[in-house]
Write a protein that holds these residues in place. Structure first.
Motif, PDB file in Angstrom:
ATOM      1  N   HIS A  26       0.825  -1.211   0.000  1.00 14.53           N
ATOM      2  CA  HIS A  26       0.000   0.000   0.000  1.00 14.53           C
ATOM      3  C   HIS A  26       0.863   1.265   0.000  1.00 14.53           C
ATOM      4  O   HIS A  26       0.545   2.234  -0.677  1.00 14.53           O
ATOM      5  CB  HIS A  26      -0.881   0.027   1.259  1.00 14.53           C
ATOM      6  N   HIS A  30       0.693   4.383  -2.502  1.00 14.22           N
ATOM      7  CA  HIS A  30       0.451   5.740  -2.011  1.00 14.22           C
ATOM      8  C   HIS A  30       1.488   6.699  -2.580  1.00 14.22           C
ATOM      9  O   HIS A  30       1.174   7.783  -3.048  1.00 14.22           O
ATOM     10  CB  HIS A  30       0.539   5.769  -0.477  1.00 14.22           C
ATOM     11  N   SER A  55      -7.217   0.983   3.113  1.00 16.44           N
ATOM     12  CA  SER A  55      -6.984   2.253   2.427  1.00 16.44           C
ATOM     13  C   SER A  55      -7.790   3.395   3.041  1.00 16.44           C
ATOM     14  O   SER A  55      -7.783   4.504   2.537  1.00 16.44           O
ATOM     15  CB  SER A  55      -7.364   2.092   0.963  1.00 16.44           C
TER      16      SER A  55
END
Lengths: 252, 67
Positions: A26, A30, A55
């Motif tokens: 993640h 990002h 998220s």
């Protein structure tokens, strides 16, 4: 000889430590979204839509305005935001439990209407935040907390390939699947995410980027083995590449 | 001649950078940071080329690269 900084934190990413588990992809996703926003100088006019899942804390990390959507409805909320404020860049950031399961209707219809938004879809083949349950994208034979003997197609069906589904729709301008396993794939991912934002800026239509991500905690592997699993088990079933790319001439 | 700086307090010791470094200059150290993770340490011996692969894979954006 003076030294020059060649790599640092993008401006759109706040100086806050991520809450993600060690080895979760993640954080890389990002950073790439933040870099794409920085590249086209969109920070002042971008609105993000956070989904439910890992998220959800998008607003803690991105220095842009973020709206929190109900479970699965990020694409519908993003549609509303974009229709009300056409001058803004709107993106949603969703996981597979959110987009491919509860929100599949909203996602397919948003793509079919050709809404001018970008969806970043994180596919880690499992429900991450809720404790590792079976997701629509879970691979056959994969053990999760709700499929302790492995996914069986007689009971749970086959894993959904979202990018291929959305690439068949007329409204979709750009659909790609990327991963972060090798330097080549990382560069490809960066280009795909930048292209999605560029297409939205040029009002080409719906843009969709699926990212194959590792979930070390719910797979029960360490970070390096989970990266190998993405390479060896996920990429053969979910092939990488650009599945649809609309040319400017098609719009005219 | 290049070098990297690893932010010790952001590092979670996932070791993805050690996998990608072509010169194998990054190792997981034996000290823990304030969050209880064994953080990555960089060995500066002049062979870092500044390819920034470690920074590109770092999920916590803890690495800065200087060239």
């Amino acid at each position: 000889m003076s030294e020059k900084k060649i790599f640092s934190r993008p401006k759109t990413l706040k100086d806050a430590p991520f809450h993600f588990c060690p080895g979760c992809h993640h954080g890389i996703a990002h950073r790439m979204v933040a870099e794409a926003i920085d590249k086209y100088s969109l920070r002042e006019k971008t609105i993000g839509v956070a989904s439910v899942g890992c998220s959800v804390f998008l607003y803690d990390y991105f220095d842009v305005d973020v709206i929190e959507a109900p479970h699965g409805r990020a694409a519908a909320v993003a549609t509303g935001v974009k229709r009300a404020r056409k001058d803004k860049i709107v993106f949603s950031y969703q996981g597979d439990g959110d987009l491919a399961s509860i929100g599949i209707a909203e996602t397919v219809h948003t793509a079919n209407r050709g809404e001018n938004i970008t969806i970043i879809f994180i596919n880690n083949t499992v429900y991450g935040m809720t404790g590792g349950q079976l997701a629509p994208t879970t691979l056959l034979g994969q053990k999760t907390t709700t499929s302790p003997y492995g996914r069986d197609f007689m009971q749970d069906g086959y894993p959904i390939r979202m990018t291929e589904i959305l690439a068949t729709l007329e409204g979709t301008a750009f659909a790609a699947r990327v991963a972060f396993t090798t330097p080549k794939n990382i560069n490809m991912a960066k280009k795909a995410i930048e292209k999605a934002f560029q297409f939205q800026k040029e009002e080409m239509g719906f843009t969709f980027v699926e990212i194959l991500s590792a979930c070390p905690t719910n797979w029960g592997l360490n970070s390096i083995d989970s990266m190998k699993r993405v390479e060896e088990e996920m990429i053969p079933y979910f092939p990488l590449g650009i599945f649809k790319e609309r040319k400017a001439a098609d719009v005219l | 001649m290049a070098r990297i700086e690893i932010n010790q307090s952001l590092c979670k010791g996932c070791a993805l950078c050690t996998l990608l470094c072509p010169e194998e200059l990054i190792k997981i150290g034996n000290q823990i940071n304030e969050n209880g993770y064994f953080y990555a340490v960089f060995t500066e011996n002049g062979s870092c080329k500044g390819c920034a692969l470690c920074a590109k894979i770092c999920p916590d954006v803890a690495i800065e690269v200087w060239k």
